[in-house]
Design an enzyme around this catalytic site. Sequence first.
Site, PDB file in Angstrom:
ATOM      1  N   HIS A   1       0.947  -1.251  -0.013  1.00  0.00           N
ATOM      2  CA  HIS A   1       0.019   0.106  -0.002  1.00  0.00           C
ATOM      3  C   HIS A   1       0.869   1.404  -0.174  1.00  0.00           C
ATOM      4  CE1 HIS A   1      -3.096   2.856   1.691  1.00  0.00           C
ATOM      5  NE2 HIS A   1      -4.037   1.930   1.638  1.00  0.00           N
TER       6      HIS A   1
ATOM      7  N   ASP B   1       2.508  -4.552   8.293  1.00  0.00           N
ATOM      8  CA  ASP B   1       1.157  -3.912   8.203  1.00  0.00           C
ATOM      9  C   ASP B   1       0.205  -4.849   8.156  1.00  0.00           C
ATOM     10  OD1 ASP B   1      -1.022  -2.485   7.295  1.00  0.00           O
ATOM     11  OD2 ASP B   1       0.092  -1.567   5.395  1.00  0.00           O
TER      12      ASP B   1
ATOM     13  N   GLN C   1      -4.875  -5.091   6.473  1.00  0.00           N
ATOM     14  CA  GLN C   1      -5.630  -6.024   5.722  1.00  0.00           C
ATOM     15  C   GLN C   1      -5.943  -7.271   6.046  1.00  0.00           C
ATOM     16  OE1 GLN C   1      -8.340  -5.185   3.353  1.00  0.00           O
ATOM     17  NE2 GLN C   1      -6.896  -3.697   3.108  1.00  0.00           N
TER      18      GLN C   1
HETATM   19  C1  LIG Z   1      -5.992   0.631   4.763  1.00  0.00           C
HETATM   20  C2  LIG Z   1      -4.626   0.205   4.562  1.00  0.00           C
HETATM   21  C3  LIG Z   1      -3.554   1.095   5.224  1.00  0.00           C
HETATM   22  C4  LIG Z   1      -4.026   2.536   5.505  1.00  0.00           C
HETATM   23  O1  LIG Z   1      -4.659   2.591   6.603  1.00  0.00           O
HETATM   24  P1  LIG Z   1      -5.291   3.697   7.459  1.00  0.00           P
HETATM   25  O2  LIG Z   1      -6.433   3.529   8.121  1.00  0.00           O
HETATM   26  O3  LIG Z   1      -5.891   4.726   5.985  1.00  0.00           O
HETATM   27  O4  LIG Z   1      -4.232   4.642   7.868  1.00  0.00           O
HETATM   28  C5  LIG Z   1      -2.307   0.610   4.982  1.00  0.00           C
HETATM   29  N1  LIG Z   1      -2.127  -0.672   4.601  1.00  0.00           N
HETATM   30  C6  LIG Z   1      -2.984  -1.452   4.175  1.00  0.00           C
HETATM   31  C7  LIG Z   1      -2.491  -2.568   3.755  1.00  0.00           C
HETATM   32  C8  LIG Z   1      -4.328  -1.129   4.193  1.00  0.00           C
HETATM   33  O5  LIG Z   1      -5.251  -1.816   3.668  1.00  0.00           O
END
Ligand SMILES: *Cc1c(COP(=O)(O)O)cnc(C)c1O
Length: 404
Positions: free
Chosen positions: A121, A198, A201
Site C-alpha cells: 500500500h 502492516d 488488511q
Molecule cells: C487501509 C490500509 C492502510 C492505511 O490505513 P489507514 O487507516 O488509512 O491509515 C495501510 N496498509 C494497508 C494494507 C491497508 O489496507
Amino acid sequence: MLDINKIRADFPILKREVNGKPLVYFDNAATSQTPQVVIDAIVDYYSNYNSNIHRGVHTLSQEATDAYEVARKKVQAHFNAKHDYEMILTAGTTHAINIVATGFTQFVTKGDEIIVSALEHHSNIVPWQMLCERTGAELKVIPMNEEGSLQMDVYETLVSKKTKLVFMNHVSNALGTVNPIDFVIKKAHAVGAAVLIDGAQATPHMKPDVQALDVDFYVASAHKLCGPTGVGLLYGKEEWLNKLPPYQGGGDMIDQVTFEKTTYAGLPFKFEAGTPNICGGIAFGVALDYMNSIGFENIATYEKELLDYATNALKQIEGLRIYGEADEKTAVISFNVGTIHPYDIGTIVDKLGIAVRTGHHCAQPIMNFYNIPGTVRASFAFYNTKDEIDIFVEAVKRAVMMLS
Ligand SMILES: *Cc1c(COP(=O)(O)O)cnc(C)c1O
C-alpha cells in the site's frame, strides 16, 4: 456455523437502500461497517462520560481514563502482546508506520538497506522512501509474480548484513494475497534486521499473535475491523519502543518540562502526545470484543466460502480476468473485463446499489506490474451473503453488456 441473518441485524447500515436498491456493501477492504454495539459505545461515551483522560481528578475523567486503558488491555489480549504498554494507540495504520519510519532516522545510514515488497500500500512505501532520502539508505523491493505472490527466492538474495529493516503487509489490500510473514521475519532476524508488518488488511480476517510471530512492529486500523475511523494500533516490542525517539511532542508524552530540558514519559505515553481519540480507542476495544464473539475461525471459514463462490461465478463472465490468484488469499477479488475501464463498471453497479472500489487501491506499483490503470475490487466481510454475490454478478454482466 454463523447465523448470518442475526449478524446482519447487528449492522443498521445494511438495512438502507442506495439508488432505490438494497445496499450491497463490497468495499470492506477500504473500511468495514459498524455494528450497533460499537455505535452504542460511541453514543454512551459522549452521552455519559466525555472527558479528557490521564490528568483529571474528577469522576468523569477517571471513568474515561479507565475505559481507555481497558480498551488498551483488550487490544493487548487480542494480539497477545506481552505488555499493555507495548500497544500504542494511534490515529491508524498510516500514523503508526510514520512513527516507526521517522524514529528509525537515527538508526540507519548510507550503505544500509531497507527491504519492502512490491505488494505494498502507498502508506507502506512512501514513509520508507522518505526515510531513505533523509539517511541515504537504499530501498530494495521484493518483486511479485503474475499470480500476485512475492518472489521469496529473491527475498532470500536481498537479505544481507546491510539490511536494517524489512516492511511488508500481512495481506495485500489490492489482491488479497497472504504473505509468508513467518519466513520473512525469521530471515530478517537472522541478519539482525527489524521487521514491521502492516496488518491493516489481515486483521479483519485473522487474529495475529505478535509473540508467536516474534515480530518487532505490527500495525493496524480499527476502521477495517468494525471499529471507528481515526484510531489504530502500533505494537512494538518493548526494547524497540524504548529505543525509538518520540514522534510528536506535546501534552501527555512528557515526564518533566523545563525550558532547559524535557524528559519523556514512559511507554505507551511517550508516543501518545496530545489528546488522543478517546472515544475511538474505547470503541476499538468494543469492536474487537464483537469480532471475537463471532470468532475469527468462523469468519475465515465463511469468507472462504464467499470467495470461492464469487470467484467461480465471476469467471463465467467472458473476458473477465482476476488479478491475484495466490493459493492463500483473503476474500478480495480484483478484476477487469476486457478493456472496459474499471471506473465505468463501478459507476453502473453503484446505480444498482452495489458498493465496490475501482482504481489503483493505493497500490500503483501493482497496477504498473500488470500494465493496467486499475481494477474493480470487491471485498467481502462476514456479514455478506451469497445472495448479494448473485446480485453483484448479474450487475457486472449488465454493465458489460452496456459498455461493450
Ligand atoms: C487501509 C490500509 C492502510 C492505511 O490505513 P489507514 O487507516 O488509512 O491509515 C495501510 N496498509 C494497508 C494494507 C491497508 O489496507
